[in-house]
Design a protein around this motif. Structure first.
Motif, PDB file in Angstrom:
ATOM      1  N   MET A  55       0.825  -1.212   0.000  1.00 14.63           N
ATOM      2  CA  MET A  55       0.000   0.000   0.000  1.00 14.63           C
ATOM      3  C   MET A  55       0.855   1.255   0.000  1.00 14.63           C
ATOM      4  O   MET A  55       0.530   2.239  -0.655  1.00 14.63           O
ATOM      5  N   ILE A  56       1.973   1.238   0.729  1.00 15.59           N
ATOM      6  CA  ILE A  56       2.834   2.423   0.787  1.00 15.59           C
ATOM      7  C   ILE A  56       3.410   2.739  -0.582  1.00 15.59           C
ATOM      8  O   ILE A  56       3.474   3.906  -0.997  1.00 15.59           O
ATOM      9  N   LEU A  57       3.825   1.715  -1.322  1.00 11.86           N
ATOM     10  CA  LEU A  57       4.493   1.918  -2.611  1.00 11.86           C
ATOM     11  C   LEU A  57       3.525   1.987  -3.786  1.00 11.86           C
ATOM     12  O   LEU A  57       3.968   2.147  -4.931  1.00 11.86           O
ATOM     13  N   LEU A  58       2.227   1.877  -3.527  1.00  9.97           N
ATOM     14  CA  LEU A  58       1.265   1.803  -4.629  1.00  9.97           C
ATOM     15  C   LEU A  58       1.028   3.155  -5.304  1.00  9.97           C
ATOM     16  O   LEU A  58       0.712   3.195  -6.499  1.00  9.97           O
ATOM     17  N   GLY A  93      16.533   7.363  -1.786  1.00  9.63           N
ATOM     18  CA  GLY A  93      15.733   7.272  -0.572  1.00  9.63           C
ATOM     19  C   GLY A  93      16.456   6.536   0.543  1.00  9.63           C
ATOM     20  O   GLY A  93      16.450   6.976   1.709  1.00  9.63           O
ATOM     21  N   LEU A  94      17.105   5.419   0.217  1.00 11.87           N
ATOM     22  CA  LEU A  94      17.870   4.680   1.218  1.00 11.87           C
ATOM     23  C   LEU A  94      19.043   5.498   1.741  1.00 11.87           C
ATOM     24  O   LEU A  94      19.364   5.453   2.937  1.00 11.87           O
ATOM     25  N   ALA A  95      19.687   6.234   0.849  1.00 11.48           N
ATOM     26  CA  ALA A  95      20.818   7.063   1.273  1.00 11.48           C
ATOM     27  C   ALA A  95      20.366   8.133   2.255  1.00 11.48           C
ATOM     28  O   ALA A  95      21.032   8.393   3.268  1.00 11.48           O
ATOM     29  N   MET A  96      19.209   8.745   1.971  1.00 13.23           N
ATOM     30  CA  MET A  96      18.708   9.786   2.869  1.00 13.23           C
ATOM     31  C   MET A  96      18.298   9.212   4.230  1.00 13.23           C
ATOM     32  O   MET A  96      18.358   9.895   5.249  1.00 13.23           O
ATOM     33  N   LEU A  97      17.902   7.932   4.265  1.00 14.44           N
ATOM     34  CA  LEU A  97      17.436   7.329   5.513  1.00 14.44           C
ATOM     35  C   LEU A  97      18.565   6.710   6.334  1.00 14.44           C
ATOM     36  O   LEU A  97      18.567   6.804   7.568  1.00 14.44           O
ATOM     37  N   HIS A  98      19.532   6.076   5.685  1.00 12.03           N
ATOM     38  CA  HIS A  98      20.462   5.229   6.414  1.00 12.03           C
ATOM     39  C   HIS A  98      21.904   5.723   6.429  1.00 12.03           C
ATOM     40  O   HIS A  98      22.677   5.273   7.282  1.00 12.03           O
ATOM     41  N   ILE A 138       9.212   7.127   0.386  1.00 12.02           N
ATOM     42  CA  ILE A 138      10.220   6.434   1.205  1.00 12.02           C
ATOM     43  C   ILE A 138      10.565   7.251   2.444  1.00 12.02           C
ATOM     44  O   ILE A 138      10.669   6.716   3.561  1.00 12.02           O
ATOM     45  N   LEU A 139      10.723   8.552   2.278  1.00 13.49           N
ATOM     46  CA  LEU A 139      11.099   9.397   3.415  1.00 13.49           C
ATOM     47  C   LEU A 139       9.956   9.574   4.405  1.00 13.49           C
ATOM     48  O   LEU A 139      10.165   9.588   5.615  1.00 13.49           O
ATOM     49  N   LEU A 140       8.729   9.699   3.893  1.00 10.88           N
ATOM     50  CA  LEU A 140       7.592   9.890   4.795  1.00 10.88           C
ATOM     51  C   LEU A 140       7.250   8.613   5.557  1.00 10.88           C
ATOM     52  O   LEU A 140       6.773   8.673   6.694  1.00 10.88           O
ATOM     53  N   ALA A 141       7.447   7.469   4.922  1.00  6.93           N
ATOM     54  CA  ALA A 141       7.095   6.198   5.560  1.00  6.93           C
ATOM     55  C   ALA A 141       8.334   5.427   5.985  1.00  6.93           C
ATOM     56  O   ALA A 141       8.343   4.193   5.978  1.00  6.93           O
ATOM     57  N   GLY A 150      18.144  -2.383   3.462  1.00  8.34           N
ATOM     58  CA  GLY A 150      18.602  -2.197   2.087  1.00  8.34           C
ATOM     59  C   GLY A 150      17.827  -3.006   1.072  1.00  8.34           C
ATOM     60  O   GLY A 150      17.901  -2.722  -0.127  1.00  8.34           O
ATOM     61  N   TRP A 151      17.064  -4.015   1.548  1.00  8.12           N
ATOM     62  CA  TRP A 151      16.257  -4.813   0.627  1.00  8.12           C
ATOM     63  C   TRP A 151      15.023  -4.062   0.135  1.00  8.12           C
ATOM     64  O   TRP A 151      14.240  -4.611  -0.648  1.00  8.12           O
ATOM     65  N   LEU A 152      14.852  -2.823   0.532  1.00  9.74           N
ATOM     66  CA  LEU A 152      13.728  -2.017   0.047  1.00  9.74           C
ATOM     67  C   LEU A 152      13.772  -1.857  -1.470  1.00  9.74           C
ATOM     68  O   LEU A 152      12.746  -1.633  -2.119  1.00  9.74           O
ATOM     69  N   VAL A 153      14.976  -1.979  -2.028  1.00 10.70           N
ATOM     70  CA  VAL A 153      15.108  -1.866  -3.482  1.00 10.70           C
ATOM     71  C   VAL A 153      14.275  -2.935  -4.188  1.00 10.70           C
ATOM     72  O   VAL A 153      13.721  -2.688  -5.273  1.00 10.70           O
ATOM     73  N   LEU A 154      14.170  -4.110  -3.587  1.00 13.40           N
ATOM     74  CA  LEU A 154      13.503  -5.232  -4.270  1.00 13.40           C
ATOM     75  C   LEU A 154      12.010  -5.000  -4.504  1.00 13.40           C
ATOM     76  O   LEU A 154      11.531  -5.185  -5.634  1.00 13.40           O
TER      77      LEU A 154
END
Length: 381
Positions: A55-58, A93-98, A138-141, A150-154
């Protein structure tokens, strides 16, 4: 007061676009494609990564689906922009988060992330607007997506691949070619451009115009070229008057049957001095067409070696085994401007003219040249 309201109304109505050139049937086709692709993407993502992640990525996936099914010919809707932009958005998005970045409030993270994605898409030539929305999501959720690490890419790339698969399957099944590819122009396997493109504007002219424009254009280069050439063709049709296939076609034509032998066809070629013969059945329906080049292509003998047995087999072979099919045909109302590209660009020597599926005439290259000559003489007069 009424004058100001009138001026405001005129201003607001001025923002309305001109009437779109698509048909309601195309609206329904695109809407069904978008709905089906979004449903498939959500179902697959939920199955593999859970309903929360799906739902988040939809949201970005829904925006991408609109581009892939509604404006599938646009440069922003091609496979590389979708895949490249989604991957870039996931990495940013991952770079900004992690990554250990300086402390930033959420607003500055969003601004920086969106700006980085747009700049990266421009450099990599994969501009796709929903990717900037993906960074925002990605940043909001971030807290809800953090278990993936890092598996968020998948799951993000899964959405992109699922959308592309649905778009490729559905668009082509419903008569819309996707992805867009420029047609091959080397009909004779030489470096010459197509005959229809040797007069008028060139590729260099189009490149200079695009360079002068200097801004993003949401259309593929080939489609832009095709639109210009179609406009030229429409203008030429208007200037050339009403020259139709039924006016210039040969009516007393020689035909052969599917069971006619190669040798019998060769005798007809020699006697009537023609290069092609339509192959028709007993009801006058065109089954194929045969030419001298078709017959010679079957006689593929090594240089210096003549095999009598093979020659005899070739002579007695029925035409339905060597004829060209399907056949490019026209009807009696086809304009000469529409027939010229078929002959010049596709290398056709003649075009059978059909009436209710039955052969009634044949337009040859000689017929077209004679018609163009008469039109030129009449204009000079």
């Amino acid at each position: 007061m009424s004058g100001q309201l009138l001026a405001l109304a005129q201003l607001l109505f001025g923002w309305l676009p001109r009437t779109v050139q698509t048909r309601p049937g195309e609206w329904l086709r695109a809407a069904m494609g978008v709905a089906g692709a979004v449903a498939c993407t959500f179902w697959l993502s939920s199955l593999l990564y859970g309903s929360t992640t799906a739902m988040i990525l939809l949201g970005p996936a829904g925006a991408s689906a609109v581009l892939l099914f509604v404006v599938s010919s646009g440069a922003l809707a091609q496979p590389w922009p979708v895949l490249g932009s989604y991957l870039l958005a996931a990495l940013v998005g991952l770079a900004m988060l992690h990554l250990p970045l300086p402390e930033m409030i959420l607003g500055w993270q969003l601004v920086t992330g969106v700006g980085a994605v747009v700049l990266g898409m421009s450099v990599l030539r994969c501009l796709h607007p929903p990717a900037s929305a993906m960074v925002v999501v990605i940043l909001l959720a971030g807290d809800l997506l953090s278990p993936l690490g890092g598996w968020l890419v998948l799951p993000i790339m899964l959405n992109a691949c699922c959308l592309l698969f649905c778009a490729t399957l559905y668009n082509n099944l419903t008569g819309v070619r996707y992805p867009k590819q420029a047609p091959r122009g080397d009909l004779h396997h030489t470096r010459d451009i197509l005959p229809g493109q040797r007069v008028g504007f060139t590729e260099e002219d189009l490149d200079r115009a695009l360079e002068k424009h200097g801004a993003f254009v949401d259309i593929t280069r080939h489609d832009l070229e095709q639109i210009i050439r179609d406009t030229e063709s429409s203008a030429l049709r208007r200037k050339m008057g009403d020259i139709r296939a039924e006016q210039i076609m040969s009516r007393d034509i020689r035909t052969v049957g599917p069971d006619t032998t190669v040798m019998q066809a060769v005798r007809l070629f020699r006697h009537h001095h023609v290069k092609t013969l339509p192959v028709v059945d007993s009801d006058g329906v065109v089954q194929g067409i045969t030419s001298l080049s078709d017959l010679l292509a079957q006689l593929d003998l090594p240089l210096g070696r003549i095999l009598p047995t093979r020659i005899n087999l070739w002579r007695d072979q029925p035409l339905h085994k060597v004829m060209t099919t399907p056949v490019v045909t026209v009807d009696g109302q086809t304009h000469v401007v529409d027939m010229i590209p078929l002959m010049s660009n596709q290398g056709l020597h003649c075009l059978p003219v059909l009436d209710n599926g039955r052969l009634v005439g044949l337009v040859t290259q000689t017929d077209v040249i004679a018609a163009l000559h008469r039109d030129l003489v009449s204009h000079l007069a």
